[in-house]
Design a protein around this motif. Structure first.
Motif, PDB file in Angstrom:
ATOM      1  N   ASP A   1      -8.763  -0.996  -1.798  1.00  0.00           N
ATOM      2  CA  ASP A   1      -8.063  -1.558  -2.953  1.00  0.00           C
ATOM      3  C   ASP A   1      -7.113  -2.675  -2.519  1.00  0.00           C
TER       4      ASP A   1
ATOM      5  N   LEU B   1       0.833  -1.202   0.000  1.00  0.00           N
ATOM      6  CA  LEU B   1       0.000   0.000   0.000  1.00  0.00           C
ATOM      7  C   LEU B   1       0.870   1.254   0.000  1.00  0.00           C
TER       8      LEU B   1
ATOM      9  N   ARG C   1       1.946   2.481  -3.303  1.00  0.00           N
ATOM     10  CA  ARG C   1       0.860   2.938  -4.193  1.00  0.00           C
ATOM     11  C   ARG C   1       0.066   4.035  -3.490  1.00  0.00           C
TER      12      ARG C   1
ATOM     13  N   SER D   1      -3.746   4.285  -4.041  1.00  0.00           N
ATOM     14  CA  SER D   1      -4.634   3.169  -3.708  1.00  0.00           C
ATOM     15  C   SER D   1      -5.153   3.323  -2.291  1.00  0.00           C
ATOM     16  N   SER D   2      -6.353   2.802  -2.053  1.00  0.00           N
ATOM     17  CA  SER D   2      -6.987   2.861  -0.739  1.00  0.00           C
ATOM     18  C   SER D   2      -6.844   1.527  -0.032  1.00  0.00           C
TER      19      SER D   2
END
Length: 708
Positions: A265, A255, A258, A261-262
């Motif tokens: 995600d 994570l 990225r 991204s959540s």
């Protein structure tokens, strides 16, 4: 005493399962400048997540009386604490935190060993015991049996207050031989299951982290913002990861890489990873997290990650990675750093000292890493799944070839500047050259275990042309140059055994003879004379098979020396006589003179004075023909000693005086002093104390000039 880590070819497999740093990709501590060993102590408690209840229970188990102490008497053996859990559960990190808290009560420090190798097989117990003894500063004879090594280890730990950490233990059979008979020591064992058969083991079984600790760990790697925005999904991710720290670290670093991204995600990506139908439920979280990380890597990086499982001893640096993947050293160094940031690799301290005057880049300074032990089986499965056997063998061959070149460069740095080896390595690429002898020695020390594993890998493969022999020869020469024969003897013994294995497998009698001779010499030095004689007989048979006169002569003479060590003087003289025949047939007069003397010495010890006198006269005559006055003087002195033992003191005095003149003409004052003292003793026995006093004074004066 500082902490020491040894064993199994691999460091603790879950060193970052519960992170102890405040940022992804924990870095190795910098070397100390004072030359002292760098302690491998975990970070402070503030960096440790969860497990407070388990830590409290472990401390309570230590304080509680054991079965051996219920009677009021202290037990004979060390107490054993077991931290049991699935790989990836943070068991090693919990053990490290416990050791950090207990270090103050154990002034003799912490000894570490990993009992499972990087290939998943149990580590050799004898090798582990030897490494632990080395960490304690105690040596063991080369080639010593496992029982002798473990007994020495227990004796070395007796009376100490030390912590012994045995990580990733496959079972009780690997742990029990290492347990010290030292009630003031404490043994902490990490294993997946119980240690059945070891008495009074205090187990602490680990499950997953609780929700609060799991979210804190995820937040530490992914950052707090997205976790705070979607706390329920974060709780779900922790639950999907089974609270396993290793899985949460991989999820958090995925994570973190990225920013757009959540957490949702992340959860969706985890659920999208396909699972094998036969995969146990408890193994699914780590499988999903690792596959997610692997599958989202660029193809070259993913391939490099898979190939890292081939690294000897599990130790990876830019050279090993570049050779395995077939890329540049700089690109490999960058990729390894990225892997560390993703939680896939753990940095390893390369050594306990700085490299004075080392330049950058230098082969000794490329940061070493290890693949997390809980991830290694998953990476090996991917290697089998994605890489063809021929590609794997080619990658292994490239890696071993690179190792040979590095060893040649390392050896060259230990030799004089005008040596052929130094001139040969001057044409190597800069990344393969060492900036100084200190840098080369540092690299050899820090990679020693991995280099020995590389030799074992090359031998086990069996299909790498001559790479195995070249690697073992290069490693042997490098160890001798930088460590010397005595310090390198245990490693040389292991290498000679590998050479013997290759020679027997390929039917190479000449190499077999050389390996057996070298092993026999090391056995003899360690006091295993009978075993040495067996080696020498095998070497003699192999040397005669290929009509190798050099190896044959050495084997014959070694057999004579072995029987002399056993005080079997008749057999010693017989074997020396056979060696003498060979030397005479080859016209090797110098060796023949020496063997005449050895025969004379053996016969004198057997009380066969007439034959001994004949042998020593032959030695004197041979040295005379060679014009070696010093050798002639020594042989004449020994002839005089035998004459005196045979009851001929007048002859002994005349021979000694002749030997004295020869020693003077050879300008050998130490020999002259010894002869003066022998003449004095002979004159005392002949009843001439005044002359004896003069010779004794002359000898003592010469000894005063040469006290050694």
């Amino acid at each position: 005493m500082t902490d020491q880590a040894v064993g199994g070819g691999q460091l603790p497999p879950e060193a970052a399962e519960v992170p102890v740093t405040t940022a992804p990709g924990p870095r190795a501590a910098a070397p100390r400048r004072d030359g002292a060993a760098r302690p491998a102590v975990p970070a402070a408690t503030a960096g440790f997540v969860g497990r407070r209840r388990e830590l409290k229970a472990l401390h309570a188990d230590i304080a509680r009386a054991g079965l051996d102490t219920l009677s009021g008497r202290k037990g004979a053996r060390s107490r054993v604490l077991l931290i049991a859990g699935r790989p990836g559960s943070g068991r090693t990190a919990l053990a490290e935190e416990l050791l950090r808290e207990l270090a103050g009560d154990h002034p003799d420090g912490v000894l570490r060993a990993t009992l499972t190798g990087p290939d998943g097989a149990p580590a050799d117990t004898g090798r582990t015991a030897r490494e632990l003894l080395a960490a304690l500063g105690d040596g063991a004879p080369p080639g010593a049996a496992e029982d002798e090594l473990t007994e020495r280890l227990r004796a070395a730990l007796a009376g100490r207050r030390a912590l012994l950490f045995l990580d990733d233990a496959p079972g009780a059979d690997q742990v029990e031989p290492l347990l010290p008979d030292a009630p003031d020591c404490l043994v902490v064992v990490v294993s997946q299951g119980p240690l059945t058969g070891i008495r009074d083991v205090r187990p602490c079984a680990l499950g997953g982290l609780d929700g609060v600790a799991g979210v804190a760990l995820l937040s530490r790697y992914a950052g707090p913002t997205r976790i705070t925005v979607d706390p329920r999904t974060a709780d779900s991710v922790v639950e999907d990861c089974g609270g396993q720290p290793a899985a949460l670290v991989l999820a958090g670093t995925w994570l973190a890489a990225r920013p757009m991204s959540s957490v949702a995600d992340l959860r969706q990506a985890l659920h999208a990873v396909p699972l094998p139908p036969d995969l146990p439920t408890g193994a699914r979280p780590l499988f999903r997290a690792f596959r997610l990380t692997h599958d989202t890597l660029p193809a070259p990086a993913a391939r490099m990650l898979r190939l890292l499982t081939l690294a000897p001893g599990g130790l990876v640096d830019a050279h090993i990675a570049s050779a395995l993947a077939g890329c540049s050293v700089a690109a490999a160094a960058t990729t390894l750093g990225e892997f560390a940031g993703l939680g896939l690799l753990h940095p390893v301290a390369a050594g306990d000292d700085e490299v004075p005057g080392a330049r950058v880049p230098d082969a000794a300074l490329y940061a070493p890493y290890r693949l997390a032990g809980c991830l290694a089986p998953l990476a090996r499965d991917l290697l089998t799944e994605h890489e063809r056997p021929a590609e794997v063998q080619l990658a292994r061959a490239r890696m071993l070839e690179r190792t040979v070149r590095l060893l040649q460069s390392c050896r060259a740095r230990g030799e004089p500047a005008d040596s052929p080896a130094r001139q040969k390595t001057a044409g190597l690429p800069r990344a393969l050259r060492f900036g100084s002898r200190a840098a080369a020695a540092h690299w050899l020390r820090s990679r020693r275990s991995a280099l020995l594993d590389a030799a074992r890998i090359a031998v086990a493969d069996g299909e790498l042309d001559t790479l195995d022999r070249r690697l073992m020869a290069a490693l042997t020469r490098t160890l001798l140059v930088h460590q010397g024969p005595e310090a390198a003897a245990p490693d040389l013994y292991a290498l000679h055994e590998l050479v013997l294995r290759v020679a027997e497998r390929r039917g190479m009698p000449r190499e077999r003879a050389a390996a057996l001779l070298n092993l026999g010499d090391l056995d003899g030095q360690a006091g295993r004379t009978v075993q040495a004689l067996t080696r020498y007989r095998g070497a003699l048979e192999a040397a005669r098979e290929v009509k190798d006169p050099v190896a044959t002569g050495r084997a014959l003479e070694s057999l004579g020396g072995g029987y002399a060590e056993l005080e079997d003087w008749q057999r010693a003289a017989d074997w020396y006589g056979r060696a003498l025949e060979l030397r005479l047939a080859r016209g090797e007069a110098g060796d023949a003179a020496r063997l005449h003397g050895r025969i004379g010495g053996a016969l004198a010890c057997a009380g066969r004075w007439a034959e001994a006198l004949k042998a020593w006269r032959a030695a004197v005559g041979t040295y005379r023909r060679l014009g070696e006055r010093a050798g002639q003087a020594r042989a004449a002195g020994e002839l005089a000693r035998v004459q005196e033992c045979a009851g001929r003191p007048e002859d002994a005095l005349r021979t000694c005086l002749e030997a004295l003149d020869l020693a003077r003409s050879a300008d050998d004052e130490k020999l002259e002093a010894a002869l003066q003292l022998r003449i004095a003793d002979t004159l005392d026995r002949l009843g001439d104390p005044a002359a004896a006093r003069l010779h004794r004074m002359a000898g003592e004066r010469l000894l005063g000039d040469h006290p050694e």
